[in-house]
Design a protein around this motif. Structure first.
Motif, PDB file in Angstrom:
ATOM      1  N   LYS A 248      -2.821   1.247  -4.227  1.00 60.65           N
ATOM      2  CA  LYS A 248      -3.695   1.340  -3.053  1.00 60.65           C
ATOM      3  C   LYS A 248      -4.214  -0.068  -2.802  1.00 60.65           C
ATOM      4  O   LYS A 248      -4.885  -0.645  -3.656  1.00 60.65           O
ATOM      5  CB  LYS A 248      -4.872   2.291  -3.320  1.00 60.65           C
ATOM      6  CG  LYS A 248      -4.447   3.721  -3.635  1.00 60.65           C
ATOM      7  CD  LYS A 248      -3.899   4.433  -2.410  1.00 60.65           C
ATOM      8  CE  LYS A 248      -3.280   5.771  -2.769  1.00 60.65           C
ATOM      9  NZ  LYS A 248      -2.220   6.160  -1.828  1.00 60.65           N
TER      10      LYS A 248
ATOM     11  N   HIS B 222       0.844  -1.192   0.000  1.00 63.80           N
ATOM     12  CA  HIS B 222       0.000   0.000   0.000  1.00 63.80           C
ATOM     13  C   HIS B 222       0.884   1.247   0.000  1.00 63.80           C
ATOM     14  O   HIS B 222       1.857   1.313   0.741  1.00 63.80           O
ATOM     15  CB  HIS B 222      -0.905  -0.007   1.219  1.00 63.80           C
ATOM     16  CG  HIS B 222      -1.777   1.210   1.288  1.00 63.80           C
ATOM     17  ND1 HIS B 222      -2.747   1.463   0.348  1.00 63.80           N
ATOM     18  CD2 HIS B 222      -1.788   2.252   2.144  1.00 63.80           C
ATOM     19  CE1 HIS B 222      -3.327   2.606   0.638  1.00 63.80           C
ATOM     20  NE2 HIS B 222      -2.762   3.109   1.722  1.00 63.80           N
ATOM     21  N   ASN B 223       0.507   2.178  -0.833  1.00 61.15           N
ATOM     22  CA  ASN B 223       1.222   3.456  -0.938  1.00 61.15           C
ATOM     23  C   ASN B 223       2.579   3.351  -1.631  1.00 61.15           C
ATOM     24  O   ASN B 223       3.333   4.299  -1.591  1.00 61.15           O
ATOM     25  CB  ASN B 223       1.449   4.073   0.450  1.00 61.15           C
ATOM     26  CG  ASN B 223       0.536   5.251   0.679  1.00 61.15           C
ATOM     27  OD1 ASN B 223      -0.386   5.494  -0.096  1.00 61.15           O
ATOM     28  ND2 ASN B 223       0.794   6.016   1.720  1.00 61.15           N
TER      29      ASN B 223
HETATM   30  C1  NAG Z   1      -0.037   7.005   1.997  1.00 59.70           C
HETATM   31  O1  NAG Z   1       0.138   8.166   1.237  1.00 59.70           O
HETATM   32  C2  NAG Z   1      -0.709   9.224   1.614  1.00 59.70           C
HETATM   33  C3  NAG Z   1      -0.519  10.351   0.642  1.00 59.70           C
HETATM   34  O2  NAG Z   1       0.744  10.334   0.111  1.00 59.70           O
HETATM   35  C4  NAG Z   1      -0.369   9.644   3.052  1.00 59.70           C
HETATM   36  O3  NAG Z   1      -1.221  10.677   3.460  1.00 59.70           O
HETATM   37  C5  NAG Z   1      -0.543   8.449   3.957  1.00 59.70           C
HETATM   38  O4  NAG Z   1      -0.149   8.779   5.260  1.00 59.70           O
HETATM   39  C6  NAG Z   1       0.271   7.288   3.457  1.00 59.70           C
HETATM   40  N1  NAG Z   1      -0.066   6.131   4.253  1.00 59.70           N
HETATM   41  C7  NAG Z   1       0.850   5.290   4.682  1.00 59.70           C
HETATM   42  C8  NAG Z   1       0.350   4.147   5.482  1.00 59.70           C
HETATM   43  O5  NAG Z   1       2.029   5.440   4.470  1.00 59.70           O
END
Ligand code: NAG
Ligand code: NAG
Ligand code: NAG
Ligand code: NAG
Ligand code: NAG
Ligand code: NAG
Ligand code: NAG
Ligand code: NAG
Ligand code: NAG
Ligand code: NAG
Ligand code: NAG
Ligand code: NAG
Length: 492
Positions: A263, A240-241
């Motif tokens: 995602k 994820h991410n």
């Molecule tokens: C995933 O990315 C989003 C936007 O870049 C960020 O706000 C979020 O904290 C990230 N989540 C994780 C689990 O790293």
């Protein structure tokens, strides 16, 4: 009448202009009875991809077209020469196409009699920019002839700007997913190389273990192909991410790429943190959190109620919810449930909260000493349930101890025989792990109750004496009568 004539005149004039000028379907240019239609005079294309030059022609009836020849030369040049040939439909001619264009140019319609001179140029390079000119060769009245058309098509090849198209389905943790990357341009040139790269956490290049890729080319028409690469892997929460990049490499080191953020729908376990054993009057502070994407919706409930408790979100995200109860009371004890709703799943976690309170030695505790028997009762309340100790018993081996429990109350009754127990106190110690309470219970001496005993004794004495007195009186009376009788008998 006059108007009609004028109108007819105008229409016919306009019609004659159309023959050599602009029309809705292209620009036709005629030179005598030789006409060429180039619907796009200015074409732009991108390096690595292809360009189609749409073209059709007509000739004088007595001319039989046999071959088409395309040239590319400087726009300033009045006419392109044989050295500028980029395509010759006659493979048996000694007029060869420039080696740089070999295999890259194809005509869309192989049948010359269709008078369709459209060509496609694949694997474009920026150096392919220039003006392109058409020549048709054939036979005129049985003799070799040819006709070079004056209009040219200008092609500008720019750097590749088009990006691949990456399609990512909904990714769910633990499930196999297939991503597709489609190369831009529908050309029939060289097969591009498609590669996938994955950047894990922190943006470092890594790779998805157990992935598999597949490449396929779809033939759309004879001259259009679609190149697709698929990447198949099992999604995980860790992805994820992270970023997946699809890179396309065309011939001539032309590359284009597209990066997409992954995602992944996932949910980790529901975690409850905080102290579950709270003293009465203190704060119960429990936090329920669940790491997930998309964020889960969390609610707290107290079993067996079905209503959500008032909570607050400690995070910007709704995946952490804190349950705070100020000044807890015994009623706050019990089982609590934290429910996290994530997509169509509801995850739960339970916690048992115990509200503890200090032990309290209750009224009604005390000791009674009757004869030599000492009976002590110690009643104590608390949660957890207290245990009661009698330090007095350390010095005794013979005693009876009765303990009864009702709700949160313990009744400990001890009785033992004591010799010369002074007018003192007996200590009761109550402890429930939360705190210890000691109390000195007063000993109430119950003596032989002399007053009442004496009275009873006196009553007995009195009764006895009364009995004796009555007996004496009766005796005396009997005696006297007897004597009287004797006396009278003496006088008989
Ligand atoms: C995933 O990315 C989003 C936007 O870049 C960020 O706000 C979020 O904290 C990230 N989540 C994780 C689990 O790293
Ligand atoms: C030429 O042939 C191609 C391929 O058959 C076709 O797509 C195109 O429309 C034709 N052009 C003309 C002007 O007829
Ligand atoms: C797929 O796995 C291979 C090794 O099996 C690795 O070299 C490659 O980088 C992986 N691709 C991705 C996108 O992770
Ligand atoms: C697509 O066309 C090419 C030649 O143009 C041929 O080699 C290939 O087999 C075709 N592929 C499919 C799937 O039809
Ligand atoms: C509850 O606990 C959290 C974390 O331990 C703390 O940040 C917060 O201030 C506490 N809230 C109260 C009302 O004690
Ligand atoms: C958190 O919940 C509130 C209301 O329950 C909602 O308005 C808000 O958008 C949610 N925030 C996130 C990040 O889901
Ligand atoms: C806590 O609750 C008890 C009983 O409900 C009450 O007597 C006491 O005053 C409360 N204490 C505070 C600090 O609110
Ligand atoms: C909580 O208490 C219930 C009974 O009240 C018991 O069944 C359950 O096992 C307890 N759970 C935990 C985590 O102690
Ligand atoms: C038990 O006996 C010892 C010695 O006779 C004495 O010191 C102690 O105080 C007694 N304990 C109690 C609880 O009476
Ligand atoms: C014990 O608890 C029950 C219910 O929990 C209650 O009905 C009863 O009155 C309590 N008894 C005492 C002595 O407090
Ligand atoms: C405590 O227990 C004793 C003996 O079991 C009983 O006689 C007494 O009435 C009890 N006291 C209370 C307050 O329940
Ligand atoms: C003995 O007990 C009585 C009443 O319980 C009290 O008034 C008296 O002071 C006690 N005497 C001693 C020596 O403790």
């Amino acid at each position: 009448m006059f108007v009609l004539i004028w109108l007819t005149l105008f229409v016919s004039v306009k019609g004659s202009i159309a023959d050599t000028g602009v029309s809705a379907w292209g620009q036709q240019h005629c030179d005598g009875r030789y006409c060429v239609t180039l619907s796009e005079r200015e074409l732009t294309a991108e390096a690595g991809l292809c360009v189609v030059i749409p073209c059709s022609f007509t000739t004088a009836d007595e001319f039989t077209p046999k071959h088409t020849v395309w040239y590319k030369c400087e726009a300033s040049q009045h006419s392109c020469s044989d050295g500028d040939i980029i395509f010759h439909s006659n493979k048996n001619t000694d007029k060869k196409a420039q080696s740089g264009f070999e295999g890259r140019v194809s005509r869309l319609e192989p049948d010359v009699s269709q008078k369709n001179c459209s060509i496609i140029i694949n694997d474009l390079k920026e150096s392919d920019s220039g003006s392109y000119q058409l020549r048709v060769t054939g036979e005129l009245n049985g003799k070799q002839d040819g006709f070079t058309f004056i209009p040219r098509v200008t092609v500008s090849v720019k750097v590749l700007n088009q990006k691949p198209t990456v399609m990512i389905p909904t990714l769910t943790e633990g499930q196999q997913a297939t991503l597709t990357c489609t190369a831009p341009g529908l050309c029939s040139g060289s097969v591009p190389e498609i590669t996938w790269t994955w950047r894990g956490a922190g943006g470092t290049e890594s790779y998805i273990t157990g992935n598999s890729t597949a490449f396929k080319t779809e033939n759309l028409t004879a001259f259009t192909q679609r190149h697709i690469s698929t990447l198949t892997f099992k999604s995980s929460a860790e992805q994820h991410n992270t970023t997946i990049t699809c890179k396309i490499r065309f011939t001539g080191e032309t590359t284009t790429e597209d990066a997409s953020s992954l995602k992944v729908n996932y949910v980790k376990e529901v975690k409850i943190t905080g102290v579950t054993s709270v003293r009465e009057g203190n704060v119960l502070n429990l936090t329920c959190s669940v790491e997930s994407f998309p964020p889960a919706h969390i609610v707290w409930r107290k079993v067996p109620s079905n209503t959500n408790l008032q909570t607050r979100n400690t995070d910007l995200h709704n995946d952490t919810v804190t349950l705070v109860t100020l000044n807890v009371t015994a009623e706050n004890s019990g089982q609590y449930i934290c429910m996290a709703k994530h997509l169509d799943k509801t995850l739960t976690s339970y916690v048992n909260v115990t509200v503890t309170w200090h032990t309290k030695i209750q009224n009604g505790s005390g000791c009674v000493l009757q004869s030599d028997v000492l009976t002590c009762v110690c009643i104590s309340e608390g949660f957890p349930l207290p245990t009661i100790k009698w330090p007095l018993l350390e010095n005794h081996t013979q005693y009876t101890l009765i303990t009864t429990v009702s709700n949160h109350t313990v009744n400990s009754t001890v009785s033992l025989t004591v010799k010369n127990h002074g007018n003192s106190t007996v200590e009761c110690v109550s402890n429930n792990g939360n705190g210890e309470e000691r109390e000195n219970l007063l000993v109430h001496k119950k003596h032989e109750q002399p007053s009442s005993f004496g009275l009873e004794f006196l009553k007995v004495i009195f009764a006895f004496l009364t009995g004796v007195l009555l007996s004496v009186i009766v005796c005396c009376l009997v005696k006297n009568c007897y004597r009287y009788n004797i006396y009278f008998s003496n006088y008989d």
